[in-house]
Scaffold this motif. Sequence first.
Motif, PDB file in Angstrom:
ATOM      1  N   TRP A 193       7.868  -6.786  -7.062  1.00  0.00           N
ATOM      2  CA  TRP A 193       7.984  -5.429  -7.925  1.00  0.00           C
ATOM      3  C   TRP A 193       7.529  -5.740  -9.068  1.00  0.00           C
ATOM      4  N   THR A 194       7.378  -6.789  -9.627  1.00  0.00           N
ATOM      5  CA  THR A 194       6.485  -7.113 -11.358  1.00  0.00           C
ATOM      6  C   THR A 194       5.225  -6.909 -11.030  1.00  0.00           C
ATOM      7  N   ARG A 195       4.495  -7.578  -9.824  1.00  0.00           N
ATOM      8  CA  ARG A 195       3.135  -7.438  -9.747  1.00  0.00           C
ATOM      9  C   ARG A 195       2.752  -5.869  -9.332  1.00  0.00           C
ATOM     10  N   LEU A 196       3.465  -5.234  -8.488  1.00  0.00           N
ATOM     11  CA  LEU A 196       3.024  -3.828  -8.496  1.00  0.00           C
ATOM     12  C   LEU A 196       3.161  -3.018  -9.705  1.00  0.00           C
ATOM     13  N   GLN A 197       4.186  -3.296 -10.282  1.00  0.00           N
ATOM     14  CA  GLN A 197       4.307  -2.717 -11.756  1.00  0.00           C
ATOM     15  C   GLN A 197       3.354  -2.831 -12.572  1.00  0.00           C
ATOM     16  N   GLY A 198       2.852  -4.045 -12.518  1.00  0.00           N
ATOM     17  CA  GLY A 198       1.755  -4.423 -13.262  1.00  0.00           C
ATOM     18  C   GLY A 198       0.371  -3.659 -12.853  1.00  0.00           C
ATOM     19  N   GLY A 227       3.803  10.510 -12.729  1.00  0.00           N
ATOM     20  CA  GLY A 227       4.707  10.801 -13.646  1.00  0.00           C
ATOM     21  C   GLY A 227       5.906  10.553 -13.276  1.00  0.00           C
ATOM     22  N   LEU A 228       6.583  10.593 -12.162  1.00  0.00           N
ATOM     23  CA  LEU A 228       7.861  10.181 -11.708  1.00  0.00           C
ATOM     24  C   LEU A 228       7.715   8.549 -11.584  1.00  0.00           C
ATOM     25  N   PHE A 229       6.883   8.136 -10.922  1.00  0.00           N
ATOM     26  CA  PHE A 229       6.627   6.669 -11.037  1.00  0.00           C
ATOM     27  C   PHE A 229       6.879   5.862 -12.275  1.00  0.00           C
ATOM     28  N   LEU A 230       5.877   6.610 -13.221  1.00  0.00           N
ATOM     29  CA  LEU A 230       6.214   5.858 -14.663  1.00  0.00           C
ATOM     30  C   LEU A 230       7.609   6.085 -15.420  1.00  0.00           C
ATOM     31  N   LEU A 231       8.582   7.234 -15.010  1.00  0.00           N
ATOM     32  CA  LEU A 231       9.693   7.418 -15.319  1.00  0.00           C
ATOM     33  C   LEU A 231      10.440   6.511 -14.601  1.00  0.00           C
ATOM     34  N   VAL A 232      10.467   6.379 -13.437  1.00  0.00           N
ATOM     35  CA  VAL A 232      11.286   5.202 -12.748  1.00  0.00           C
ATOM     36  C   VAL A 232      11.098   3.975 -13.128  1.00  0.00           C
ATOM     37  N   SER A 233       9.915   3.508 -13.408  1.00  0.00           N
ATOM     38  CA  SER A 233       9.504   2.328 -13.706  1.00  0.00           C
ATOM     39  C   SER A 233      10.106   1.834 -15.260  1.00  0.00           C
ATOM     40  N   ALA A 250      -6.066  -7.913  -4.264  1.00  0.00           N
ATOM     41  CA  ALA A 250      -6.316  -9.086  -4.737  1.00  0.00           C
ATOM     42  C   ALA A 250      -4.970  -9.614  -5.086  1.00  0.00           C
ATOM     43  N   GLU A 251      -3.923  -8.770  -5.807  1.00  0.00           N
ATOM     44  CA  GLU A 251      -2.675  -8.950  -6.538  1.00  0.00           C
ATOM     45  C   GLU A 251      -2.008  -9.486  -5.127  1.00  0.00           C
ATOM     46  N   ILE A 252      -1.688  -8.828  -3.954  1.00  0.00           N
ATOM     47  CA  ILE A 252      -0.832  -9.227  -2.998  1.00  0.00           C
ATOM     48  C   ILE A 252      -1.578 -10.395  -2.172  1.00  0.00           C
ATOM     49  N   ASP A 253      -2.724 -10.748  -1.989  1.00  0.00           N
ATOM     50  CA  ASP A 253      -3.229 -11.881  -1.612  1.00  0.00           C
ATOM     51  C   ASP A 253      -2.777 -13.115  -2.455  1.00  0.00           C
ATOM     52  N   SER A 254      -2.735 -12.978  -3.542  1.00  0.00           N
ATOM     53  CA  SER A 254      -2.446 -14.030  -4.712  1.00  0.00           C
ATOM     54  C   SER A 254      -0.981 -14.189  -4.508  1.00  0.00           C
ATOM     55  N   LEU A 255      -0.197 -13.221  -4.437  1.00  0.00           N
ATOM     56  CA  LEU A 255       1.369 -13.447  -4.149  1.00  0.00           C
ATOM     57  C   LEU A 255       1.583 -13.997  -2.825  1.00  0.00           C
ATOM     58  N   ALA A 256       0.851 -13.632  -1.851  1.00  0.00           N
ATOM     59  CA  ALA A 256       1.238 -14.269  -0.467  1.00  0.00           C
ATOM     60  C   ALA A 256       0.691 -15.688  -0.317  1.00  0.00           C
ATOM     61  N   ASP A 257      -0.260 -15.880  -1.082  1.00  0.00           N
ATOM     62  CA  ASP A 257      -0.586 -17.424  -1.257  1.00  0.00           C
ATOM     63  C   ASP A 257       0.490 -18.218  -1.993  1.00  0.00           C
ATOM     64  N   THR A 258       0.930 -17.676  -3.193  1.00  0.00           N
ATOM     65  CA  THR A 258       1.981 -18.163  -3.928  1.00  0.00           C
ATOM     66  C   THR A 258       3.305 -18.387  -2.847  1.00  0.00           C
ATOM     67  N   MET A 259       3.602 -17.582  -2.165  1.00  0.00           N
ATOM     68  CA  MET A 259       4.705 -17.623  -1.413  1.00  0.00           C
ATOM     69  C   MET A 259       4.622 -18.462   0.019  1.00  0.00           C
ATOM     70  N   GLY A 260       3.213 -18.670   0.108  1.00  0.00           N
ATOM     71  CA  GLY A 260       2.851 -19.320   1.453  1.00  0.00           C
ATOM     72  C   GLY A 260       3.106 -18.634   2.900  1.00  0.00           C
ATOM     73  N   LEU A 261       2.759 -17.445   2.760  1.00  0.00           N
ATOM     74  CA  LEU A 261       2.511 -16.458   3.715  1.00  0.00           C
ATOM     75  C   LEU A 261       1.273 -16.451   4.341  1.00  0.00           C
ATOM     76  N   ARG A 315       0.938  -1.058  -0.008  1.00  0.00           N
ATOM     77  CA  ARG A 315       0.019  -0.057  -0.056  1.00  0.00           C
ATOM     78  C   ARG A 315       0.709   1.242   0.074  1.00  0.00           C
ATOM     79  N   ALA A 316       1.988   1.209   0.685  1.00  0.00           N
ATOM     80  CA  ALA A 316       3.036   2.232   0.593  1.00  0.00           C
ATOM     81  C   ALA A 316       3.391   2.574  -0.658  1.00  0.00           C
ATOM     82  N   PHE A 317       3.947   1.636  -1.231  1.00  0.00           N
ATOM     83  CA  PHE A 317       4.500   1.755  -2.586  1.00  0.00           C
ATOM     84  C   PHE A 317       3.320   2.271  -3.672  1.00  0.00           C
ATOM     85  N   HIS A 318       2.308   1.754  -3.481  1.00  0.00           N
ATOM     86  CA  HIS A 318       1.234   2.128  -4.442  1.00  0.00           C
ATOM     87  C   HIS A 318       0.643   3.312  -4.018  1.00  0.00           C
TER      88      HIS A 318
END
Length: 197
Positions: free
Chosen positions: A161-166, A102-108, A186-197, A91-94
Motif C-alpha cells: 500500500w505504501t509503495r504503491l501510494q509513493g 482525481g478519485l485516487f488522490l481523494l481516496v489516498s 522496480a518498486e514491486i521487485d524491491s518489495l518482493a526481494d524484501t519479503m523473500g518472494l 499493475r491492476a492497482f496502478h
Amino acid sequence: MSTPRQRYREQVRREIKQAALARIGEGEPLSLTAVARRLGMTGPALYKYFASRDELIAELVQDGLGELAAAVRAGALPEGGPRERLHALARAFHGWAVARPGLFLLVSSAPTLAGVEEVLGPFLPVFAQARSAPALDGLPAWAHVREGDPVAALTGAVLVWTRLQGVLSVELRGPFAGVGTALLAAEIDSLADTMGL
C-alpha cells in the motif's frame, strides 16, 4: 421494489457524485455550491441529497475504494508464482489509479480508509508465502489467511500500500509523469526481494 421518487433521488445523487468527481478531476476545489452550479441547482437544493461536503466526500471515497478493490480482484492471476502474482495485482492497482487520478488522490488522502481491507485482500495470499517479514504489532481480523504466515501477509499488504501510494504520488503529482510503469516494476521487485518472494 423502489418507488419512482426513490429512483429519482438515487439518480440525482449519482449525478451529484459524477459532477463532484469531474470537478476533482479538473483539479478544482470541491465545494457543494460549485457542484450545484455545475448541475444547474442551487446550493440549498443540493443539501437535500448530501447533508455536507464531508458526507459527499465520504461516499466518493467509499465508491472509489470499491472500484479499486474490484480492479485489483480483476487483475489477480489464478496461477503463477508469488512474484508474478504480486506484479499483476500491483499493475491492476496502478492502472485503476492512473485511469481515475482525481478519485485516487481523494481516496489516498482520506483521513479514514474503512474498506482498504477489500483492496488489500487479494495481496494477502501472495505475501503469506513470504520467507521473511518484519514483525508488526496487532493483527486485524481481515488480515488472516487460510495458508501461510498472517504476519507476513499483513506486513506485505501494508508495505505494498505504501509503495504503491509513493509511486502514484510521484507519477500523478510530481514532475515524473510517464515513468510510473518502470518505477512500479522496480518498486514491486524491491518489495518482493524484501519479503523473500
